[in-house]
Scaffold this motif. Structure first.
Motif, PDB file in Angstrom:
ATOM      1  N   ASP A 168      -8.440  10.253   3.317  1.00 18.82           N
ATOM      2  CA  ASP A 168      -8.419  11.328   2.326  1.00 18.82           C
ATOM      3  C   ASP A 168      -8.203  12.694   2.980  1.00 18.82           C
ATOM      4  O   ASP A 168      -7.691  13.610   2.334  1.00 18.82           O
ATOM      5  CB  ASP A 168      -9.717  11.353   1.524  1.00 18.82           C
ATOM      6  N   ASP A 203       3.601   4.832   4.694  1.00 20.34           N
ATOM      7  CA  ASP A 203       5.052   4.995   4.625  1.00 20.34           C
ATOM      8  C   ASP A 203       5.638   4.543   5.954  1.00 20.34           C
ATOM      9  O   ASP A 203       5.186   4.967   7.020  1.00 20.34           O
ATOM     10  CB  ASP A 203       5.410   6.458   4.362  1.00 20.34           C
ATOM     11  N   CYS A 215      -5.508   0.328   5.669  1.00 17.44           N
ATOM     12  CA  CYS A 215      -5.010   0.040   4.318  1.00 17.44           C
ATOM     13  C   CYS A 215      -6.018  -0.738   3.487  1.00 17.44           C
ATOM     14  O   CYS A 215      -6.200  -0.469   2.289  1.00 17.44           O
ATOM     15  CB  CYS A 215      -3.691  -0.723   4.402  1.00 17.44           C
ATOM     16  N   ASN A 272      -3.876   9.130   2.529  1.00 17.88           N
ATOM     17  CA  ASN A 272      -3.964   9.037   1.067  1.00 17.88           C
ATOM     18  C   ASN A 272      -3.109  10.141   0.474  1.00 17.88           C
ATOM     19  O   ASN A 272      -3.507  11.311   0.467  1.00 17.88           O
ATOM     20  CB  ASN A 272      -5.415   9.162   0.607  1.00 17.88           C
ATOM     21  N   THR A 273      -1.936   9.799  -0.011  1.00 11.87           N
ATOM     22  CA  THR A 273      -1.025  10.823  -0.518  1.00 11.87           C
ATOM     23  C   THR A 273      -1.554  11.486  -1.787  1.00 11.87           C
ATOM     24  O   THR A 273      -1.102  12.579  -2.139  1.00 11.87           O
ATOM     25  CB  THR A 273       0.359  10.218  -0.788  1.00 11.87           C
ATOM     26  N   ALA A 274      -2.519  10.873  -2.453  1.00  7.11           N
ATOM     27  CA  ALA A 274      -3.102  11.496  -3.642  1.00  7.11           C
ATOM     28  C   ALA A 274      -3.912  12.741  -3.297  1.00  7.11           C
ATOM     29  O   ALA A 274      -4.157  13.594  -4.167  1.00  7.11           O
ATOM     30  CB  ALA A 274      -3.978  10.491  -4.389  1.00  7.11           C
ATOM     31  N   THR A 275      -4.343  12.866  -2.042  1.00  6.91           N
ATOM     32  CA  THR A 275      -5.132  14.033  -1.630  1.00  6.91           C
ATOM     33  C   THR A 275      -4.302  15.018  -0.816  1.00  6.91           C
ATOM     34  O   THR A 275      -4.855  15.944  -0.232  1.00  6.91           O
ATOM     35  CB  THR A 275      -6.359  13.595  -0.814  1.00  6.91           C
ATOM     36  N   HIS A 295       0.850  -1.202   0.000  1.00  9.00           N
ATOM     37  CA  HIS A 295       0.000   0.000   0.000  1.00  9.00           C
ATOM     38  C   HIS A 295       0.883   1.249   0.000  1.00  9.00           C
ATOM     39  O   HIS A 295       0.782   2.095   0.902  1.00  9.00           O
ATOM     40  CB  HIS A 295      -0.921  -0.013   1.222  1.00  9.00           C
ATOM     41  N   PRO A 296       1.731   1.406  -1.007  1.00  8.78           N
ATOM     42  CA  PRO A 296       2.696   2.519  -0.992  1.00  8.78           C
ATOM     43  C   PRO A 296       2.057   3.896  -1.065  1.00  8.78           C
ATOM     44  O   PRO A 296       2.682   4.875  -0.646  1.00  8.78           O
ATOM     45  CB  PRO A 296       3.568   2.240  -2.218  1.00  8.78           C
ATOM     46  N   ASP A 297       0.849   4.003  -1.602  1.00  7.97           N
ATOM     47  CA  ASP A 297       0.187   5.305  -1.686  1.00  7.97           C
ATOM     48  C   ASP A 297      -0.511   5.688  -0.385  1.00  7.97           C
ATOM     49  O   ASP A 297      -1.001   6.813  -0.258  1.00  7.97           O
ATOM     50  CB  ASP A 297      -0.835   5.312  -2.829  1.00  7.97           C
ATOM     51  N   LEU A 298      -0.562   4.726   0.556  1.00  5.45           N
ATOM     52  CA  LEU A 298      -1.248   4.986   1.824  1.00  5.45           C
ATOM     53  C   LEU A 298      -0.319   4.965   3.026  1.00  5.45           C
ATOM     54  O   LEU A 298      -0.500   5.736   3.960  1.00  5.45           O
ATOM     55  CB  LEU A 298      -2.359   3.957   2.049  1.00  5.45           C
TER      56      LEU A 298
END
Length: 570
Positions: A104, A33, A90, A53-56, A28-31
Motif C-alpha cells: 500500500d 505489472d 501477491c 497496490n495501484t489503488a493507493t 494479480h493485475p492490480d498489484l
C-alpha cells in the motif's frame, strides 16, 4: 495452475520462469505489472516485475526496493528466491498485515533473472557452466588447455583423477573414494592422483595440462561503473570485466533501470553461495563510509541476520578471495557509491553450515580445512544429497586416455541448494525484503491550516512528516553525491488566484527518520528527538473565498503526497 501452485522445489528454465511471471501478472493485475527491462546478449527478455497496490497510488510515487538475481549463470537459486518473493507479495496482500502495508505504501522492482542466456546453459540436459554472459570475450576462439564440461555427457560435471606418482592426492585410508592431501614429506608406492575438473584438453601436447582461459570470459558483476578495471585475463579466476563499464547489455539494463527509478532507496543483488549477506565496500575499509551510513548498515544488517540466519559481513574485511587484492566493478558497490542506496548482496546457501560445520569462513574454508570437516560434509551429503559425491568410475578420455570420473558433484552440493531444501532456504528472504521496504522513508501529510488575513487574502500552511525509519535522503552518501533531491512542496494556483509573496515551489530540505534511535538514555541524559522529521510550507495567496488549492509534496525517495486546501473561514 494458479499462483498458489508455483513450485519452489525446482529450478525453472527460461520458458517456465516466464510462464510463472505471466501468470502472476494475469492473476494479480492490480498489484503486479510485468515488463521488459532489456534483452540479453542472445535476445531473451529481461523481465521486470513492478509490484505495488495501484489503488493507493502509482509505483513511481512510492519509495521502492530494487531486487535482482542470477547475474551469474549457474546461481539459479536467486531466480527462485525472487519468484517466491513475488508470490509472497501477491498472495499476502489483504491477508498479511506487513505485506499489505508494504504494497500500500511502497514499491518493489524485481528482476528475477538478469542472465537468462547463461542460466539456460546451466539448466540444460547436458549442463555447461559459464560465469556470466555467453558472449565470447576477450577473443572469439577457445584457447588451449583444460576446458571444464561434461565430457561423458551424463548430465554431470564432476572431477577427473589421473594416477600419477607425483600427484597431490591419495585415497583416505578408511574411505577410499575420498581423496585427501598427501603429506609434505610423504613418499611411497601410493597410489597418488592428479585431480582435475571434468572436461577436455584443447591442444593437448601429451604432457602439459594448463587451465584454459574461459571462452565466455566475462564476469558481469565486475562490469558495473564503479572502479572498473578491464583485466583481460581475469581476476585470478580467468574472468574479465568487459570492454567498458556496462558493455554487457544485461548490466546496462540494470544500471539504466535503477537510474530511471529515482524512488529506489534499497538495492538487493541475489547470488550463491556462502549463506551470507554482504555489504560494500569491496575495495576499501569501513572508514570510507560516512559514520551514520555505517551505523545504519550495521543496524539493518543485524536485523537481516535475525530474519534469515545468515551472517552479515562487509566484503573488504570478510569476503575477499585474496587478502592482497580487491574486487571492483561490483553492482552493490556501484549502487551505494554512485546512487547512495543501501545496497546488499545475498549469497544464498551454505552446505557447510547445513552439514553442521561450525563457523566456516566463506572463502578460506575452501582453501584449507580439517579432515574432520570434510568427513562431516561427506556424511551429510551421503544422507541428504546422495548424488552429491560420486564413486569413481573408469572413462576413456579422448585426450588423456584412461582416467576416472567421480568425486564431488558441485552442482548438486555447492552451487545451489538441493531442490528439496530450496523453499526453506529462500523463504526468510521474502520477509527480509518486506522488512527493508518498510524501513524506507515515507511522506505523510500531518496537518493543513488556513488563516484569513483579509477579505481575499489567506495564509495556507501544509505540514508533512517522514513516517519512515530512514531519512528522506536514505543515505548520507546520497547527499554527498547529490542524487537525493530535497523534499519540495508546490501549490497549484487556479485561475483567479495569485501569490502575495514567495514562490509556488518551496524547498523543505531532507527530513530525518527514526533510524538509530534505540536508547532512551544518551551520553548526557535523555535524547532530544526534536522534529527533524517534519517540514512545513506556507503561502500567502489572494483568492476568492471557497477556492480550493491543490498542494503536492514530493520526495524522490520518500514518495509523493497531496493535499487539497479549501479557503474558507474557520
Amino acid at each position: 495452475m494458479s499462483t498458489l501452485d508455483i513450485p519452489f522445489d525446482r529450478y525453472p528454465r527460461f520458458d517456465e520462469l516466464t510462464e510463472h511471471l505471466q501468470r502472476l501478472a494475469a492473476e494479480h493485475p492490480d498489484l503486479l505489472d510485468l515488463d521488459v527491462l532489456g534483452r540479453s546478449h542472445e535476445g531473451r527478455e529481461l523481465w521486470i516485475a513492478t509490484v505495488t497496490n495501484t489503488a493507493t497510488g502509482p509505483h513511481d510515487e512510492k519509495p521502492a526496493v530494487w531486487l535482482d538475481g542470477n547475474i551469474h549463470a549457474s546461481e539459479v537459486t536467486a531466480s527462485v528466491a525472487l519468484l517466491h518473493l513475488l508470490t509472497h507479495l501477491c498472495t499476502g496482500h489483504g491477508t498479511d498485515e506487513r505485506v499489505t502495508r508494504a504494497l500500500d505504501t511502497r514499491t518493489f522492482y524485481v528482476v528475477p533473472r538478469v542472465n537468462p542466456d547463461g542460466a539456460e546453459l546451466a539448466l540444460s540436459e547436458v549442463p555447461f557452466v559459464v560465469r556470466s554472459t555467453t558472449r565470447a570475450w576477450p577473443r572469439p576462439e577457445q584457447r588451449e588447455g583444460l576446458v571444464g564440461g561434461d565430457v561423458d555427457h551424463d548430465g554431470r560435471s564432476l572431477q577427473m583423477r589421473v594416477e600419477d606418482p607425483n600427484g597431490t592426492w591419495k585415497p583416505h585410508p578408511s574411505i577410499p573414494k575420498l581423496l585427501v592431501a598427501r603429506e609434505p614429506d610423504e613418499e611411497g608406492p601410493g597410489p597418488y592422483y592428479r585431480l582435475l575438473r571434468e572436461g577436455h584438453v584443447e591442444g593437448y601436447d601429451g604432457v602439459n595440462i594448463p587451465s584454459a582461459p574461459p571462452l565466455a570470459g566475462i564476469d558481469s558483476n565486475r562490469n558495473f561503473p564503479y572502479q572498473w578495471r578491464r583485466f583481460p585475463e581475469g581476476e585470478g579466476f580467468g574472468w574479465g570485466h568487459g570492454d567498458f563499464p556496462t558493455s554487457e547489455p544485461e548490466v546496462r539494463a540494470v544500471v539504466q533501470g535503477v537510474v530511471d527509478r529515482p524512488n529506489i532507496g534499497i538495492y538487493f543483488a541475489h547470488h550463491t553461495y556462502s549463506g551470507v549477506i554482504l555489504r560494500p565496500y569491496s575495495d576499501r575499509p569501513d572508514d570510507a563510509f560516512p559514520t551514520v551510513d555505517k551505523w545504519t548498515y550495521d543496524e539493518l544488517g543485524r536485523r537481516a541476520e535475525e530474519i534469515t540466519g545468515y551472517p552479515y559481513l562487509g566484503v573488504y574485511d570478510g569476503f575477499r578471495y585474496d587478502p592482497k587484492d580487491v574486487i571492483t566493478g561490483v553492482g552493490d558497490d556501484w549502487a551505494y557509491d554512485h546512487r547512495g542506496l543501501f545496497a546488499w548482496t545475498t549469497e544464498f546457501w551454505n552446505p557447510l553450515t547445513a552439514a553442521g560445520i561450525e563457523d566456516p569462513h566463506p572463502i578460506e574454508w575452501y582453501r584449507d580445512h580439517s579432515l574432520d570437516d570434510e568427513l562431516k560434509l561427506l556424511a551429510w551429503v551421503e544422507e541428504n544429497v546422495p548424488e552429491g559425491y560420486v564413486d569413481w568410475y573408469p572413462f576413456d578420455h579422448p585426450q588423456l586416455g584412461r582416467v576416472e570420473l567421480g568425486g564431488w558433484h558441485a552442482a548438486a552440493v555447492f552451487r545451489n541448494p538441493p531442490p528439496h531444501l530450496l523453499e526453506a532456504e529462500v523463504e526468510p528472504h521474502s520477509e527480509l525484503a518486506v522488512h527493508q521496504a518498510l524501513c524506507l522513508p515515507h511522506l505523510r501529510v500531518r496537518d493543513t491550516s488556513v488563516e484569513q488575513l483579509g477579505e481575499d487574502t489567506w495564509q495556507v500552511r501544509v505540514v508533512v512528516e517522514n513516517a519512515g525509519w530512514l531519512p528522506t535522503n536514505v543515505t548520507k552518501r546520497a547527499e554527498d553525491v547529490r542524487v537525493a533531491t530535497p523534499v519540495e512542496a508546490r501549490v497549484a494556483l487556479p485561475d483567479g488566484t495569485s501569490l502575495v509573496h514567495g514562490t509556488a515551489r518551496v524547498e523543505l530540505g531532507q527530513l530525518s527518520g527514526r533510524a538509530l534511535r534505540r536508547s532512551a538514555v544518551g551520553m548526557f541524559g535523555p535524547p532530544n528527538d526534536g522534529t527533524g522529521d517534519r517540514g512545513s510550507a506556507t503561502w500567502t495567496v489572494r483568492a476568492p473565498a471557497g477556492t480550493s488549492l491543490d498542494v503536492v509534496v514530493r520526495s524522490d525517495r520518500a514518495g509523493v503526497v497531496r493535499a487539497r486546501v479549501d479557503l474558507t473561514e474557520r
